[in-house]
Design a protein around this motif. Sequence first.
Motif, PDB file in Angstrom:
ATOM      1  N   ASP A 174       0.854  -1.185   0.000  1.00 24.74           N
ATOM      2  CA  ASP A 174       0.000   0.000   0.000  1.00 24.74           C
ATOM      3  C   ASP A 174       0.895   1.242   0.000  1.00 24.74           C
ATOM      4  OD1 ASP A 174      -1.774   2.107   0.545  1.00 24.74           O
ATOM      5  OD2 ASP A 174      -3.118   0.795   1.643  1.00 24.74           O
ATOM      6  N   ILE A 175       1.175   1.736  -1.181  1.00 24.53           N
ATOM      7  CA  ILE A 175       2.084   2.878  -1.326  1.00 24.53           C
ATOM      8  C   ILE A 175       1.412   4.158  -0.835  1.00 24.53           C
ATOM      9  CG2 ILE A 175       3.507   4.198  -2.925  1.00 24.53           C
ATOM     10  CD1 ILE A 175       4.379   1.300  -2.529  1.00 24.53           C
ATOM     11  N   GLY A 176       0.097   4.271  -1.050  1.00 26.43           N
ATOM     12  CA  GLY A 176      -0.606   5.473  -0.615  1.00 26.43           C
ATOM     13  C   GLY A 176      -0.555   5.671   0.886  1.00 26.43           C
ATOM     14  N   ARG A 177      -0.759   4.601   1.629  1.00 25.01           N
ATOM     15  CA  ARG A 177      -0.707   4.703   3.095  1.00 25.01           C
ATOM     16  C   ARG A 177       0.711   5.041   3.545  1.00 25.01           C
ATOM     17  NH1 ARG A 177      -2.612  -0.402   6.565  1.00 25.01           N
ATOM     18  NH2 ARG A 177      -0.735  -1.251   5.599  1.00 25.01           N
ATOM     19  N   TRP A 178       1.711   4.403   2.906  1.00 29.84           N
ATOM     20  CA  TRP A 178       3.105   4.683   3.241  1.00 29.84           C
ATOM     21  C   TRP A 178       3.442   6.150   2.955  1.00 29.84           C
ATOM     22  CZ3 TRP A 178       7.248   6.170   0.064  1.00 29.84           C
ATOM     23  CH2 TRP A 178       8.509   6.078   0.649  1.00 29.84           C
ATOM     24  N   LEU A 179       2.980   6.657   1.810  1.00 30.96           N
ATOM     25  CA  LEU A 179       3.260   8.046   1.442  1.00 30.96           C
ATOM     26  C   LEU A 179       2.668   9.008   2.468  1.00 30.96           C
ATOM     27  CD1 LEU A 179       4.214  10.273  -0.438  1.00 30.96           C
ATOM     28  CD2 LEU A 179       2.136   9.920  -1.811  1.00 30.96           C
ATOM     29  N   THR A 180       1.474   8.710   2.939  1.00 32.47           N
ATOM     30  CA  THR A 180       0.849   9.555   3.954  1.00 32.47           C
ATOM     31  C   THR A 180       1.707   9.621   5.214  1.00 32.47           C
ATOM     32  OG1 THR A 180      -1.368   9.056   3.122  1.00 32.47           O
ATOM     33  CG2 THR A 180      -1.206   9.876   5.385  1.00 32.47           C
ATOM     34  N   ARG A 181       2.276   8.463   5.610  1.00 32.77           N
ATOM     35  CA  ARG A 181       3.141   8.443   6.805  1.00 32.77           C
ATOM     36  C   ARG A 181       4.410   9.243   6.575  1.00 32.77           C
ATOM     37  NH1 ARG A 181       2.162   2.836   6.961  1.00 32.77           N
ATOM     38  NH2 ARG A 181       4.347   2.456   6.396  1.00 32.77           N
ATOM     39  N   GLN A 182       4.976   9.167   5.371  1.00 33.57           N
ATOM     40  CA  GLN A 182       6.214   9.908   5.096  1.00 33.57           C
ATOM     41  C   GLN A 182       5.970  11.408   5.166  1.00 33.57           C
ATOM     42  OE1 GLN A 182       8.788   7.717   5.057  1.00 33.57           O
ATOM     43  NE2 GLN A 182       6.989   6.373   5.211  1.00 33.57           N
ATOM     44  N   GLN A 183       4.849  11.845   4.644  1.00 34.03           N
ATOM     45  CA  GLN A 183       4.526  13.278   4.697  1.00 34.03           C
ATOM     46  C   GLN A 183       4.282  13.726   6.133  1.00 34.03           C
ATOM     47  OE1 GLN A 183       1.245  12.826   1.935  1.00 34.03           O
ATOM     48  NE2 GLN A 183       2.317  14.032   0.382  1.00 34.03           N
ATOM     49  N   ARG A 184       3.603  12.881   6.901  1.00 35.32           N
ATOM     50  CA  ARG A 184       3.306  13.216   8.296  1.00 35.32           C
ATOM     51  C   ARG A 184       4.569  13.247   9.145  1.00 35.32           C
ATOM     52  NH1 ARG A 184       0.479   8.496  11.004  1.00 35.32           N
ATOM     53  NH2 ARG A 184       2.664   7.867  11.196  1.00 35.32           N
ATOM     54  N   ASP A 185       5.466  12.270   8.917  1.00 39.50           N
ATOM     55  CA  ASP A 185       6.659  12.124   9.760  1.00 39.50           C
ATOM     56  C   ASP A 185       7.928  12.580   9.046  1.00 39.50           C
ATOM     57  OD1 ASP A 185       4.965  10.980  11.632  1.00 39.50           O
ATOM     58  OD2 ASP A 185       5.367   8.942  10.954  1.00 39.50           O
ATOM     59  N   PHE A 186       7.799  13.475   8.094  1.00 40.31           N
ATOM     60  CA  PHE A 186       8.924  13.890   7.257  1.00 40.31           C
ATOM     61  C   PHE A 186      10.111  14.345   8.098  1.00 40.31           C
ATOM     62  CE2 PHE A 186      11.237  16.601   4.269  1.00 40.31           C
ATOM     63  CZ  PHE A 186      11.199  15.841   3.116  1.00 40.31           C
ATOM     64  N   HIS A 187       9.844  15.080   9.175  1.00 39.27           N
ATOM     65  CA  HIS A 187      10.916  15.647   9.999  1.00 39.27           C
ATOM     66  C   HIS A 187      11.677  14.570  10.773  1.00 39.27           C
ATOM     67  CE1 HIS A 187       7.411  15.297  12.627  1.00 39.27           C
ATOM     68  NE2 HIS A 187       8.247  15.262  13.650  1.00 39.27           N
ATOM     69  N   ARG A 188      11.125  13.345  10.849  1.00 40.71           N
ATOM     70  CA  ARG A 188      11.797  12.264  11.573  1.00 40.71           C
ATOM     71  C   ARG A 188      12.719  11.457  10.659  1.00 40.71           C
ATOM     72  NH1 ARG A 188       7.305   8.778  14.284  1.00 40.71           N
ATOM     73  NH2 ARG A 188       9.148   7.689  15.073  1.00 40.71           N
ATOM     74  N   LEU A 189      12.645  11.678   9.343  1.00 38.20           N
ATOM     75  CA  LEU A 189      13.489  10.953   8.402  1.00 38.20           C
ATOM     76  C   LEU A 189      14.893  11.541   8.403  1.00 38.20           C
ATOM     77  CD1 LEU A 189      10.975  10.789   5.418  1.00 38.20           C
ATOM     78  CD2 LEU A 189      11.405   9.030   7.152  1.00 38.20           C
ATOM     79  N   ASN A 190      15.872  10.734   7.976  1.00 38.95           N
ATOM     80  CA  ASN A 190      17.218  11.280   7.910  1.00 38.95           C
ATOM     81  C   ASN A 190      17.378  12.144   6.659  1.00 38.95           C
ATOM     82  OD1 ASN A 190      18.015   9.661   5.650  1.00 38.95           O
ATOM     83  ND2 ASN A 190      18.603   7.977   7.007  1.00 38.95           N
ATOM     84  N   ASP A 191      18.496  12.826   6.558  1.00 37.63           N
ATOM     85  CA  ASP A 191      18.688  13.811   5.486  1.00 37.63           C
ATOM     86  C   ASP A 191      18.558  13.183   4.102  1.00 37.63           C
ATOM     87  OD1 ASP A 191      19.063  15.736   7.380  1.00 37.63           O
ATOM     88  OD2 ASP A 191      21.257  15.763   7.237  1.00 37.63           O
ATOM     89  N   GLU A 192      19.143  11.996   3.917  1.00 37.84           N
ATOM     90  CA  GLU A 192      19.111  11.367   2.599  1.00 37.84           C
ATOM     91  C   GLU A 192      17.688  10.944   2.221  1.00 37.84           C
ATOM     92  OE1 GLU A 192      20.152   9.845  -1.084  1.00 37.84           O
ATOM     93  OE2 GLU A 192      21.137  11.283   0.249  1.00 37.84           O
ATOM     94  N   GLN A 193      16.944  10.430   3.204  1.00 35.94           N
ATOM     95  CA  GLN A 193      15.553  10.074   2.922  1.00 35.94           C
ATOM     96  C   GLN A 193      14.761  11.317   2.513  1.00 35.94           C
ATOM     97  OE1 GLN A 193      15.065   8.092   6.808  1.00 35.94           O
ATOM     98  NE2 GLN A 193      14.181   6.365   5.705  1.00 35.94           N
ATOM     99  N   GLN A 194      14.952  12.399   3.249  1.00 36.67           N
ATOM    100  CA  GLN A 194      14.248  13.637   2.919  1.00 36.67           C
ATOM    101  C   GLN A 194      14.631  14.120   1.523  1.00 36.67           C
ATOM    102  OE1 GLN A 194      14.916  16.527   5.996  1.00 36.67           O
ATOM    103  NE2 GLN A 194      13.779  15.390   7.546  1.00 36.67           N
ATOM    104  N   THR A 195      15.920  14.029   1.183  1.00 38.66           N
ATOM    105  CA  THR A 195      16.382  14.462  -0.135  1.00 38.66           C
ATOM    106  C   THR A 195      15.722  13.644  -1.234  1.00 38.66           C
ATOM    107  OG1 THR A 195      18.519  15.215   0.711  1.00 38.66           O
ATOM    108  CG2 THR A 195      18.398  14.714  -1.632  1.00 38.66           C
ATOM    109  N   ARG A 196      15.674  12.333  -1.053  1.00 36.16           N
ATOM    110  CA  ARG A 196      15.089  11.467  -2.077  1.00 36.16           C
ATOM    111  C   ARG A 196      13.601  11.754  -2.266  1.00 36.16           C
ATOM    112  NH1 ARG A 196      17.942   5.580  -2.331  1.00 36.16           N
ATOM    113  NH2 ARG A 196      20.082   6.279  -2.022  1.00 36.16           N
ATOM    114  N   LEU A 197      12.906  11.931  -1.165  1.00 39.50           N
ATOM    115  CA  LEU A 197      11.477  12.210  -1.274  1.00 39.50           C
ATOM    116  C   LEU A 197      11.221  13.591  -1.879  1.00 39.50           C
ATOM    117  CD1 LEU A 197      10.108  10.707   2.059  1.00 39.50           C
ATOM    118  CD2 LEU A 197      10.019   9.719  -0.228  1.00 39.50           C
ATOM    119  N   THR A 198      12.054  14.547  -1.516  1.00 40.92           N
ATOM    120  CA  THR A 198      11.899  15.890  -2.072  1.00 40.92           C
ATOM    121  C   THR A 198      12.059  15.875  -3.588  1.00 40.92           C
ATOM    122  OG1 THR A 198      12.693  16.926  -0.018  1.00 40.92           O
ATOM    123  CG2 THR A 198      12.783  18.254  -2.020  1.00 40.92           C
TER     124      THR A 198
END
Length: 286
Positions: A155-179
């Motif tokens: 379920d990519i949609g549910r995962w995407l919602t969590r990434q947007q909600r918890d964006f500040h908890r991801l590490n720099d590289e994860q944030q860069t990739r998602l951005t």
Amino acid sequence: MSYEHLEGAYPLGRWLSDQRRAWRAGQMPSKLADDLDALGIVWDTADAQFAENLAAARAYFAEARTLAAPRHATALDKPVGQWLTNIRRPGGLGKDPKRAKVRAEQLAAVAPEWNPAQLGWTVDWQRHYVGLAALLNEGALLTGIVPGVTYRGDDIGRWLTRQQRDFHRLNDEQQTRLTKLGIEATAAPAQRPAPTSASDGSKSRTAVAGMTRSADAFRRGLAALAQYIEREQRTVIPRQHTEPITIDGQDHDVRLGVWISNQKSRSDKLNSEQLAQLAALGVDWV
């Protein structure tokens, strides 16, 4: 090729096993060894098994574009997901450092990010990220990837919602990739107001102390887990098990089975670094 393999009526599997035995004993004529080498025979059976699983990994990657396979994944009739999980664990590539290095290079040649824990995130995160990128490459819009939208069963949609909600908890590289995929935090984390009274200051100090105790408890649990895995060479831990450990000169008795269970139940509250540390020890709950 299995030991029981027949080529017609000829016991080819048994014959090949005999040749490997003769080669290890130094009793094989060099001409025969050269001829078998030319056919691509792998002399060490452990290497032969690794080569077969690596071929399955290549087949899986050709279809999924990642080696972040779930444990139940199969390819070429082999349990490639469980195999990848096993080899990511400490010592999973073998005890011989040279052999382990060669095997890691072979895996990296298939997928440079075959072991996401080395990058600071979990196999689950890597697989969903690849799935999201695939959907976007196929023409999907971010606004249309909502909970319930799946890719290869995830379920990519549910995962995407969590990434947007918890964006500040991801590490720099994860944030860069998602951005780079156009993803941002849904809202900035709330700023903690400065204490306005002695009472507020006391509450703030209590909260900080609680966070420090939680971090220390996690550090003790992680160290106990690493010690247990190194000694027992397995990640299955009885719930009642207590692991004695010494950290900074102090002895601790960590209720390791209970600690693991607690981390699993609150995995959504762990940050990406903590999840990656657990995944590096083979604990990712995928």
